[in-house]
Write a protein that holds these residues in place. Sequence first.
Motif, PDB file in Angstrom:
ATOM      1  N   LEU A 287     -11.803  26.378 -12.368  1.00 37.42           N
ATOM      2  CA  LEU A 287     -10.391  26.024 -12.377  1.00 37.42           C
ATOM      3  C   LEU A 287     -10.076  24.979 -11.313  1.00 37.42           C
ATOM      4  CD1 LEU A 287      -8.602  29.455 -12.962  1.00 37.42           C
ATOM      5  CD2 LEU A 287      -8.750  27.526 -14.531  1.00 37.42           C
ATOM      6  N   ARG A 288     -10.630  25.156 -10.120  1.00 40.50           N
ATOM      7  CA  ARG A 288     -10.381  24.202  -9.029  1.00 40.50           C
ATOM      8  C   ARG A 288     -10.944  22.838  -9.368  1.00 40.50           C
ATOM      9  NH1 ARG A 288     -12.452  26.759  -3.621  1.00 40.50           N
ATOM     10  NH2 ARG A 288     -12.169  24.605  -2.992  1.00 40.50           N
TER      11      ARG A 288
ATOM     12  N   THR B 295      -8.555  21.123 -11.955  1.00 36.10           N
ATOM     13  CA  THR B 295      -7.155  20.901 -11.576  1.00 36.10           C
ATOM     14  C   THR B 295      -6.798  19.423 -11.399  1.00 36.10           C
ATOM     15  OG1 THR B 295      -6.931  23.086 -10.577  1.00 36.10           O
ATOM     16  CG2 THR B 295      -5.405  21.389  -9.822  1.00 36.10           C
TER      17      THR B 295
ATOM     18  N   GLU C 274       2.768  18.854 -11.321  1.00 34.54           N
ATOM     19  CA  GLU C 274       2.012  19.793 -10.496  1.00 34.54           C
ATOM     20  C   GLU C 274       2.469  21.223 -10.765  1.00 34.54           C
ATOM     21  OE1 GLU C 274       0.131  21.838  -7.226  1.00 34.54           O
ATOM     22  OE2 GLU C 274       2.276  21.764  -7.613  1.00 34.54           O
TER      23      GLU C 274
ATOM     24  N   VAL D 117       0.996  22.294 -14.103  1.00 34.63           N
ATOM     25  CA  VAL D 117      -0.432  22.610 -13.993  1.00 34.63           C
ATOM     26  C   VAL D 117      -0.617  23.981 -13.356  1.00 34.63           C
ATOM     27  CG1 VAL D 117      -2.596  21.951 -12.870  1.00 34.63           C
ATOM     28  CG2 VAL D 117      -1.184  20.209 -13.967  1.00 34.63           C
ATOM     29  N   GLN D 118       0.176  24.282 -12.332  1.00 31.21           N
ATOM     30  CA  GLN D 118       0.072  25.598 -11.708  1.00 31.21           C
ATOM     31  C   GLN D 118       0.413  26.704 -12.711  1.00 31.21           C
ATOM     32  OE1 GLN D 118      -1.225  26.255  -8.665  1.00 31.21           O
ATOM     33  NE2 GLN D 118      -1.634  24.046  -8.609  1.00 31.21           N
TER      34      GLN D 118
ATOM     35  N   LEU E 125      -2.577  27.188 -14.903  1.00 30.82           N
ATOM     36  CA  LEU E 125      -3.646  27.910 -14.220  1.00 30.82           C
ATOM     37  C   LEU E 125      -3.373  29.413 -14.210  1.00 30.82           C
ATOM     38  CD1 LEU E 125      -4.247  25.535 -11.169  1.00 30.82           C
ATOM     39  CD2 LEU E 125      -5.678  25.784 -13.192  1.00 30.82           C
TER      40      LEU E 125
ATOM     41  N   LEU F 143      -6.277  23.505 -20.732  1.00 30.18           N
ATOM     42  CA  LEU F 143      -5.352  23.368 -19.605  1.00 30.18           C
ATOM     43  C   LEU F 143      -4.400  22.193 -19.802  1.00 30.18           C
ATOM     44  CD1 LEU F 143      -7.762  24.070 -16.605  1.00 30.18           C
ATOM     45  CD2 LEU F 143      -5.819  25.479 -17.283  1.00 30.18           C
TER      46      LEU F 143
ATOM     47  N   GLY G  29      -7.306  21.790  -5.476  1.00 26.03           N
ATOM     48  CA  GLY G  29      -7.009  22.957  -6.283  1.00 26.03           C
ATOM     49  C   GLY G  29      -6.813  24.232  -5.487  1.00 26.03           C
TER      50      GLY G  29
END
Length: 394
Positions: A6-7, A10, A28, A31-32, A35, A54, A121
């Motif tokens: 995931l990191r 990102t 941003e 995206v969070q 996640l 994603l 990330g």
Amino acid sequence: MNEVLLRSLTPSVLGILVRRGADFAAAEDAVQDALVEAVRVWPDTPPRDPKGWLVTVAWRRFLDATRADAARRRREESVDREPTPGPAPAADDTLQLYFLCAHPSLTPSSAVALTLRAVGGLTTRQIAQAYLVPEATMAQRISRAKRTVSGVGVSPTGAKTRAGGRFDQPGDVATVLRVLYLVFNEGYSGDVDLAAEAIRLTRQLAAAIDHPEVAGLLALMLLHHARRAARTAPDGSLVPLAQQDRGRWDTASIAEGVAILQAALARDRLGEFQTQAAIAALHADAPTAEETDWVQIVEWYDELTRLTDSPVVRLNRAVAVGEADGPRAGLAALKALDDSLPRHTAVAAYLHERVGDLATAARLYAEAARKAPDLAERDHLTRQAARLNARGRR
């Protein structure tokens, strides 16, 4: 759930949203949200294309949050959205994020925090813990930074990607590298190893941009990081370079750092980080402290002084001169510098000890301890003062 995956995804997912026209702060946030959804969904139904999943979810979250805005609706209509997650674009937009997060309007601390969040990330909690500040404080810092860069398009002028493309908007590679070096020098704190994180991010940057100073910084980080295990004793006290057990140095990292440095130097575009890496490589190449090629190190410090004209570089050069030409020559070089410089007193103490003036050295070590920026350095300098005072009483 693979946190590392995931990191790693990102920054490219965020970059795709920004390239599509999303406001940085809103992108941003989207995206969070994606996640969080991935953490919930993936353990039971892992996607075939994690990045594409994603991108699709984050873009939908962004559109949902901005649907009322007419301009956003027109952007929505211009992008072909698939009903199910599809393959992500092959282009990597991570590079633009580096330059966006190192925008000159940001303070160094804000640029570092935003880089760790957007490119690295890391969570706000992890960044706050690493910098020993409350999570709410770090959240405010990151929020302000996002607002500052929202709507700004920044890319590096004159930098070539691996594919040979060029960027046409202003940017500064040096600023990006300084931000990454700031991250690296924070070392380790909490559950985030910032030195290792900085190396990971610099590797990523080196893979995306063809620039000898990027390679120079990566080499410098690897060479410094190779000595990490030997820098502290079992009780946590500092071990000076000359006293370190060189058998504990990471020879694989040293070999990689030297190879990267040699390739960068061969391009004959010398810069600050390549020069620092050359100095680190000479230390790494010496089997013992006594075999260090101090004469060549002084020559490299001369180059670094020419490139930066930094008082700190001149201070480090005085130490090297003291090793190459004797402590009195080092004191003469030190005399030309402002005694308010950080570590000036500690360097003076060391050179006076080398000369044999133990009383002056002990006094200066004690004074340097009072000025030390952290507990480990203060304890080390205090022990040095106590050692010389004990010798003087014999």
